[in-house]
Design a protein around this motif. Structure first.
Motif, PDB file in Angstrom:
ATOM      1  N   UNK A   1       0.680  -1.470   0.025  1.00 44.73           N
ATOM      2  CA  UNK A   1       0.005   0.091  -0.023  1.00 44.73           C
ATOM      3  C   UNK A   1       0.696   1.195  -0.091  1.00 44.73           C
ATOM      4  N   UNK A   2       2.015   1.336   0.671  1.00 41.06           N
ATOM      5  CA  UNK A   2       2.663   2.532   0.810  1.00 41.06           C
ATOM      6  C   UNK A   2       3.534   2.598  -0.438  1.00 41.06           C
ATOM      7  N   UNK A   3       4.019   1.516  -1.147  1.00 40.82           N
ATOM      8  CA  UNK A   3       4.665   1.686  -2.369  1.00 40.82           C
ATOM      9  C   UNK A   3       3.693   2.188  -3.619  1.00 40.82           C
ATOM     10  N   UNK A   4       2.379   2.192  -3.528  1.00 41.76           N
ATOM     11  CA  UNK A   4       1.466   2.575  -4.677  1.00 41.76           C
ATOM     12  C   UNK A   4       0.887   3.693  -4.057  1.00 41.76           C
ATOM     13  N   UNK A   5       0.832   4.326  -2.932  1.00 40.91           N
ATOM     14  CA  UNK A   5       0.106   5.438  -2.385  1.00 40.91           C
ATOM     15  C   UNK A   5       0.392   6.498  -3.070  1.00 40.91           C
ATOM     16  N   UNK A   6       1.730   6.738  -3.672  1.00 39.15           N
ATOM     17  CA  UNK A   6       2.241   7.979  -4.236  1.00 39.15           C
ATOM     18  C   UNK A   6       1.507   8.132  -5.686  1.00 39.15           C
ATOM     19  N   UNK A   7       0.991   7.031  -6.098  1.00 41.22           N
ATOM     20  CA  UNK A   7       0.608   7.287  -7.350  1.00 41.22           C
ATOM     21  C   UNK A   7      -0.725   8.073  -7.552  1.00 41.22           C
ATOM     22  N   UNK A   8      -0.940   8.560  -8.762  1.00 42.39           N
ATOM     23  CA  UNK A   8      -2.036   9.294  -9.163  1.00 42.39           C
ATOM     24  C   UNK A   8      -3.270   8.625  -9.255  1.00 42.39           C
ATOM     25  N   UNK A   9      -4.357   9.295  -9.338  1.00 44.87           N
ATOM     26  CA  UNK A   9      -5.620   8.157  -9.708  1.00 44.87           C
ATOM     27  C   UNK A   9      -5.544   7.621 -11.263  1.00 44.87           C
ATOM     28  N   UNK A  10      -5.056   8.225 -12.134  1.00 44.82           N
ATOM     29  CA  UNK A  10      -4.724   7.894 -13.688  1.00 44.82           C
ATOM     30  C   UNK A  10      -3.674   6.754 -13.340  1.00 44.82           C
ATOM     31  N   UNK A  11      -2.528   6.743 -12.629  1.00 42.71           N
ATOM     32  CA  UNK A  11      -1.499   5.817 -12.438  1.00 42.71           C
ATOM     33  C   UNK A  11      -2.209   4.672 -11.868  1.00 42.71           C
ATOM     34  N   UNK A  12      -3.194   4.888 -10.925  1.00 41.95           N
ATOM     35  CA  UNK A  12      -3.861   3.678 -10.219  1.00 41.95           C
ATOM     36  C   UNK A  12      -4.608   2.806 -11.339  1.00 41.95           C
ATOM     37  N   UNK A  13      -5.444   3.694 -12.302  1.00 43.30           N
ATOM     38  CA  UNK A  13      -6.115   2.867 -13.101  1.00 43.30           C
ATOM     39  C   UNK A  13      -5.295   2.146 -14.014  1.00 43.30           C
ATOM     40  N   UNK A  14      -4.236   2.619 -14.349  1.00 45.06           N
ATOM     41  CA  UNK A  14      -3.257   2.022 -15.238  1.00 45.06           C
ATOM     42  C   UNK A  14      -2.619   0.709 -14.698  1.00 45.06           C
TER      43      UNK A  14
ATOM     44  N   UNK B   1      -4.196  -0.980 -12.438  1.00 44.38           N
ATOM     45  CA  UNK B   1      -5.237  -2.167 -12.408  1.00 44.38           C
ATOM     46  C   UNK B   1      -5.228  -2.773 -14.025  1.00 44.38           C
ATOM     47  N   UNK B   2      -5.159  -2.095 -14.788  1.00 43.69           N
ATOM     48  CA  UNK B   2      -5.147  -2.681 -16.145  1.00 43.69           C
ATOM     49  C   UNK B   2      -4.116  -3.480 -16.216  1.00 43.69           C
ATOM     50  N   UNK B   3      -2.815  -3.034 -15.858  1.00 43.05           N
ATOM     51  CA  UNK B   3      -1.512  -4.005 -16.019  1.00 43.05           C
ATOM     52  C   UNK B   3      -1.602  -5.069 -15.015  1.00 43.05           C
ATOM     53  N   UNK B   4      -2.370  -5.159 -14.019  1.00 39.67           N
ATOM     54  CA  UNK B   4      -2.417  -6.220 -13.117  1.00 39.67           C
ATOM     55  C   UNK B   4      -3.441  -7.277 -13.750  1.00 39.67           C
ATOM     56  N   UNK B   5      -4.507  -6.619 -14.588  1.00 37.57           N
ATOM     57  CA  UNK B   5      -5.575  -7.317 -15.189  1.00 37.57           C
ATOM     58  C   UNK B   5      -4.862  -8.396 -16.315  1.00 37.57           C
ATOM     59  N   UNK B   6      -3.977  -7.668 -17.147  1.00 34.33           N
ATOM     60  CA  UNK B   6      -3.551  -8.253 -18.198  1.00 34.33           C
ATOM     61  C   UNK B   6      -2.515  -9.483 -17.387  1.00 34.33           C
ATOM     62  N   UNK B   7      -1.738  -9.117 -16.352  1.00 30.38           N
ATOM     63  CA  UNK B   7      -0.921 -10.130 -15.682  1.00 30.38           C
ATOM     64  C   UNK B   7      -1.933 -11.293 -15.375  1.00 30.38           C
ATOM     65  N   UNK B   8      -2.781 -11.192 -14.817  1.00 27.19           N
ATOM     66  CA  UNK B   8      -3.666 -12.275 -14.198  1.00 27.19           C
ATOM     67  C   UNK B   8      -4.123 -13.146 -15.518  1.00 27.19           C
ATOM     68  N   UNK B   9      -4.664 -12.403 -16.392  1.00 22.06           N
ATOM     69  CA  UNK B   9      -5.181 -13.011 -17.677  1.00 22.06           C
ATOM     70  C   UNK B   9      -4.171 -13.993 -18.170  1.00 22.06           C
ATOM     71  N   UNK B  10      -2.734 -13.636 -18.131  1.00 23.89           N
ATOM     72  CA  UNK B  10      -1.609 -14.561 -18.674  1.00 23.89           C
ATOM     73  C   UNK B  10      -1.199 -15.787 -17.629  1.00 23.89           C
ATOM     74  N   UNK B  11      -1.420 -15.778 -16.351  1.00 28.36           N
ATOM     75  CA  UNK B  11      -1.345 -16.795 -15.642  1.00 28.36           C
ATOM     76  C   UNK B  11      -1.353 -18.299 -16.070  1.00 28.36           C
ATOM     77  N   UNK B  12      -2.754 -18.659 -16.659  1.00 26.13           N
ATOM     78  CA  UNK B  12      -2.842 -19.836 -17.309  1.00 26.13           C
ATOM     79  C   UNK B  12      -1.682 -20.377 -18.242  1.00 26.13           C
ATOM     80  N   UNK B  13      -0.991 -19.259 -18.918  1.00 26.52           N
ATOM     81  CA  UNK B  13       0.168 -19.571 -19.649  1.00 26.52           C
ATOM     82  C   UNK B  13       1.176 -20.316 -18.854  1.00 26.52           C
ATOM     83  N   UNK B  14       1.392 -19.945 -17.365  1.00 29.09           N
ATOM     84  CA  UNK B  14       2.528 -20.394 -16.617  1.00 29.09           C
ATOM     85  C   UNK B  14       2.227 -21.460 -15.749  1.00 29.09           C
ATOM     86  N   UNK B  15       1.047 -22.247 -15.988  1.00 27.81           N
ATOM     87  CA  UNK B  15       0.688 -23.270 -15.034  1.00 27.81           C
ATOM     88  C   UNK B  15       1.554 -24.341 -14.921  1.00 27.81           C
TER      89      UNK B  15
END
Length: 213
Positions: A11-24, A26-40
């Motif tokens: 939480x501390x490491x992401x607290x300084x991010x702006x709202x736009x950066x927080x949204x970005x 989340x998008x990056x995290x969603x992409x990473x999660x969607x790729x996890x089946x490729x690494x089963x």
């Protein structure tokens, strides 16, 4: 307790991010999660973990492109083959001791960063471009500088021989006797005995002749 501490640090490491950066993020995290089946597969996951950040990003991009592309099956196969070749290449570097960056090499050789780049351009060192920087296979160095016999090996190659081709020759076994074979890398690591080094140098010269043809 450890879990709450870890969450607090995140939480501390992401607290300084702006709202736009927080949204970005989340998008990056969603992409990473969607790729996890490729690494089963455990091996695929562990191989990915050992990559540096730049190489991991290249791997993720290639997987994402493979998932999203609507190109022909042939194009998909080409993307997959490039990804597999990239993974195999970095795995081979890890098996041989890993890699160094320019500043590490400069420290080992006692020279400036500019001198290291100069030696790369003169084909006196084996280096590969990674993003905007160079990486150097560890095997060519010792704590005191270059591994014995390395200068002679580099001089034996044709000046125009690419680093990848040189790397391939250095990894290829040479039959020393009926029961013994070594790669040029092993020959150098074993002290570069003159009779063994001469055979390794001959293989480098032959490589130059084949490349010229």
């Amino acid at each position: 307790m450890k879990r709450s501490t870890k969450v607090g640090q995140e939480l501390i490491s992401t607290a300084h991010l702006t709202g736009y950066q927080q949204n970005l993020l989340k998008r990056i995290n969603n992409i990473a999660v969607s790729l996890m089946p490729e690494f089963e597969d455990k091996k695929q996951a562990m191989d990915a973990v050992t990559l540096d950040d730049g190489s991991l990003m290249q791997l993720i991009c290639s997987i994402q492109m493979e998932k999203k592309t609507r190109a022909s099956d042939l194009k998909i196969c080409e993307v997959r083959r490039r990804r597999e070749n990239l993974e195999a290449f970095y795995n081979s570097l890890q098996e041989l001791g890993g890699i160094l960056k320019v500043y590490d090499v400069a420290h080992k050789l006692g020279v400036t960063r500019q001198e290291v780049i100069f030696r790369v351009k003169k084909k006196q060192l084996i280096a590969f471009k990674q993003n905007a920087d160079y990486i150097f296979p560890v095997f060519q160095f010792t704590d005191d500088g270059l591994i014995p016999g390395f200068k002679e090996m580099m001089s034996a190659f044709d000046a125009n021989t690419h680093s990848l081709l040189r790397f391939g020759v250095l990894k290829a076994p040479i039959q020393l006797s009926e029961c013994v074979s070594k790669t040029p890398i092993q020959i150098m690591q074993d002290g570069a005995k003159p009779e063994e080094l001469e055979l390794a140098i001959r293989s480098a010269r032959l490589c130059g002749n084949h490349a010229a043809n």
